[in-house]
Structure formats: structure tokens, C-alpha cells
Design an enzyme around this catalytic site. Sequence first.
Site, PDB file in Angstrom:
ATOM      1  N   GLU A  26      -1.446   0.964  -2.754  1.00 25.95           N
ATOM      2  CA  GLU A  26      -0.881  -0.324  -3.136  1.00 25.95           C
ATOM      3  C   GLU A  26      -1.664  -1.035  -4.237  1.00 25.95           C
ATOM      4  OE1 GLU A  26      -0.342  -2.634   0.420  1.00 25.95           O
ATOM      5  OE2 GLU A  26       1.337  -1.407   1.074  1.00 25.95           O
ATOM      6  N   GLU A  77       4.170   4.056   4.333  1.00 29.03           N
ATOM      7  CA  GLU A  77       3.881   3.032   5.346  1.00 29.03           C
ATOM      8  C   GLU A  77       5.157   2.262   5.653  1.00 29.03           C
ATOM      9  OE1 GLU A  77       0.769   0.179   4.543  1.00 29.03           O
ATOM     10  OE2 GLU A  77      -0.612   1.749   3.882  1.00 29.03           O
TER      11      GLU A  77
HETATM   12  C1  BGC Z   1      -1.480  -2.133   3.644  1.00 27.83           C
HETATM   13  C2  BGC Z   1      -2.140  -1.992   5.001  1.00 27.83           C
HETATM   14  C3  BGC Z   1      -1.827  -3.210   5.832  1.00 27.83           C
HETATM   15  C4  BGC Z   1      -0.332  -3.273   6.033  1.00 27.83           C
HETATM   16  C5  BGC Z   1       0.174  -4.397   6.936  1.00 27.83           C
HETATM   17  C6  BGC Z   1      -0.073  -2.676   3.717  1.00 27.83           C
HETATM   18  O1  BGC Z   1       0.131  -3.586   2.676  1.00 27.83           O
HETATM   19  O2  BGC Z   1      -1.536  -0.918   2.948  1.00 27.83           O
HETATM   20  O3  BGC Z   1      -3.500  -1.804   4.800  1.00 27.83           O
HETATM   21  O4  BGC Z   1      -2.518  -3.232   7.029  1.00 27.83           O
HETATM   22  O5  BGC Z   1       0.280  -3.431   4.786  1.00 27.83           O
HETATM   23  O6  BGC Z   1      -0.001  -5.640   6.343  1.00 27.83           O
END
Ligand code: BGC
Length: 483
Positions: free
Chosen positions: A176, A387
Site C-alpha cells: 500500500e 487483503e
Molecule cells: C493495511 C493493514 C491494516 C489493514 C486494516 C491495510 O490498509 O495493509 O496493515 O491492518 O489495512 O486497516
Amino acid sequence: MAFSSTLNHEELTFPEGFCWGAATAAYQIEGGWDADGKGPNVWDTFTHQGGDRVFRNQTADVACGSYARWEEDLKCIKQLGLTHYRFSLSWSRLLPDGTTGFINQKGIDYYNKMIDDLLANGVIPMVTLYHFDLPQHLEDQGGWKTGAIVEVFDAYAQFCFGTFGDRVKLWITINEPNVLAFFAYEKGKFPPGIPNPGTGAYQTAHNMIKAHAKAWHSYDSLFRKKQNGQVSLAIFSPWVAPADPASVTDQEAAKRAMALALDLFAKPIFIDGDYPAVLKSQVAAMSKKQGFLSSRLPEFTEEEKRMIKGSADFFAVQYYTTRLAKHHENSEGELNCLKDINVEIFPDPSWQVSQQGSWIHVVPWGIRELLKYIKDTYNNPVIYITENGFPQGDPAPLDDTQRWEYFRQMIQELYKAIHLDEVNLQGYYVWSLLDNFEWTDGYSFRFGLYYVDFDNPALPRFPYKSAMEYAKVIQNNGIKGPL
Ligand code: BGC
């Protein structure tokens, strides 16, 4: 194959070989912040300084203790039946001052064991080189604000490819970069904690794009032939829809918001080595109005454009939520990169919030729209969602039935994207394997498939209901009815 435009399948079976994963990041889970020769990183410094920038001034000095308890994590991974596990390397655990001048063998041993254990259990590692935890020594030299970091990052990447690349075949260079540029260097909410409105995000994004591209080229020319892996970067992106779908100005505003959120990074890398035209013209015009001598958005040289163009082997995107956009003129000329595009973004009040106080509104259909957008804008690339997740508050019930419902709907949308929209989606990683240190929110939000009892020094892990349900999805390679 002909597909109906609606879904009337009785069970949702995903394509053979679909990757079902979960993700974590070193600083958020490892603890052992100064164990065995690890050097400090910017989050160690930031959290140790206190100052109420992090929820209750919490730190990740201990976190889930994964540095000492890898076996516990592995048990969770096996219980879920994950096909893939995404984790990040702590840069300063491997190279304490960030440079290859000194290499910490204990760090290498730790990650070697993780990688070997995963492979021995049939789980494929996806490894992120850098997930927000810049070695402090590098930050002291100017961090992402200085062009010199491009070479340093490349040296670190080459070191990792050379050390682990015989076994690791899926690499993410930077996690990110868009979130990092914005929160760390524009707003100053993440370390180093100094706001640079209007300039910080662009300046650091510029160097991160170059660093990623250079590392990709190093892989391509020095390692690919022998190791046969793939390298990309993971970009955070919301889906942004027009507030009024019938309004042309709202449609244009939503496009500009997507340009800033996603295309600022993706277009140079996946299309032509250069920033989106709309951003170049908007930032140039706004900069002029504000009295700058040149645009606050830096320019790539022709040589840099050639280097950046095409420097990724797959598209990795991280989706959490959706927003609406409408046109809003920055008539005061406020210095703020979000204001450069004359857009106001906000959630629809009818969307459910995942957890009180969270920025994540639950909009499963947004992921399908985002995937379609990537397919259409970026020539139908192979996509991984690296993610996706929803937090619960603290304490969180192990029976998280409602939360599983979000995941289930999300997985249904992925199925539609594959089968109705013919998106080339090859994998999905839940954020996160474990409850962990959620950056400035500390331990107040729990994103894990496994509950971690942070009050117990043994830091035991317990599966939420979502973990058991996800395990079934993985076992069935999809959702078996009733849907
Ligand atoms: C990040 C994580 C974070 C997750 C939840 C993402 O933007 O890569 O490190 O914990 O979001 O906020």
C-alpha cells in the site's frame, strides 16, 4: 462459455487452483522489537515516543509474539487449510540499519524456518518486502522523501530475492504505497509523524514507484530465470461510485477519485510509465493557483517512464470499503492532495459500519465493481486480492456470525466477478490471520480470523466462527448451499 447476467447457481465453486489465503504484517504481529539484533524501525520509534498518536499509546513491542511463537501461527494456518499465507519481512530484523552493510543471521533464520514450514505443509508463501516498517536509520537519512532510497530499497530487495527466492515465488515489494504516502508523509498520522500537506504524498509516492520498478527489474534480470517467480506491489483501493449515478459531474468526480486512489500508482506501472493525465492537469492548475513555480506532482523522466512501464507480473489490490463522490470545488485553494481533485467523498449513510468508529462500511458489491474497473482499465490482468477484512471491537465475541455474513457476501461477489464478469481473479487473502496491532488504532480493532488474548502472557489464539467457516470454504473451494 455463456453466463447469465444474474447468479442462479446452487453452489459457488471457484476455479481449480484458486488461492485462499490470509495475510499479516511483521510489525503488527511479531513483537520481539529488539530481539536477537533487530534494529529499530519507524514504528518502534513512533510508538515509544508516546504523545497520544496511537490508541492508549500502545506499542507492538510484544503484539502477537509471533517472533517467538511461529509454531502457534502455523497451527492456525493449518487448521484453516490455507493454500497461501502472505506475511511481510521486517526489514530491520534482516538488515538492522536498512543497508546490506550488516546482515542479521538470526533474522534470516527466522524467516527461513517460516518459509520451510509453510512449504512442508503445502502452503505457498507470498512475501511482502516492506509493510510500513521502514528501518529508523533510513528515515533519519530522509526516508521516502529522498531519491537515494530507491537504490537502498533495491539492494534490500535483491538481498531478499537472493536469500529466500529459491523457495518464495510470489513477491510484493511495497504494501500500500498509496496509504503510506498519504498517512505518513502527507498527513503525518503515521511515522515520521510530520505533515507535509500538498507535497508529501506526491514526493514519496514518486520515489516508491521508482523503488518498486527498480526492484522488479532486478528480479527480472538477475533472478527470474533461475527462480521463476512473480513480483508486484499491493495497492489499496476503495471503490468510488458517483453520489448521483445520473449526474455527469458526479461521474467525473468519481473517476478523479479513482485516479487519485488507484491509478496514481497503477497507471504508471501497468500502462505507460506516467501518471493519469487528469491528475497531472489538476495538480498543475492548483499548484499554479497557489503560487508554486511548478506542479507539486513531480514528473518522471523518459528513461524512468520506460523503467516503470510494465514493472509488475500481476495486479494485487486491497479492498476494504466503498465511498461516494461528488464534485466540490477547492475554491480556497487549500493545500491538501485530496483537495487537488475537487471532489468530496463520503459513505452512504445507509451502509452498515463494520464496527463503531471504523472507516470500513460494509459494501460487498464494491469489490465486484472495483474488479471490473481493474479488468477494463488494465487490460484484464491476473488479479489477487491481497487483503480484505472487517474489524470487530475489543473485546470481540468468538461467535462472530454477523461478521462471517460479510465475508460470505464478499466471496459471493468474487464468484460473480469471475463467472459473470470474467475477471481473471486468482486469489483472495483475508486480512488478517490474527488479531493484531492495528497501527494508530492499537489493539482496539480486531481484524483476525483468530482471537488473540493479549492479556494473557502466553498470547493464546482462538478461532472465531469466521475461521471455521472460512476453513469450510477453502475445503470446498467455494460456498456450498444454501446460499
Ligand atoms: C493495511 C493493514 C491494516 C489493514 C486494516 C491495510 O490498509 O495493509 O496493515 O491492518 O489495512 O486497516
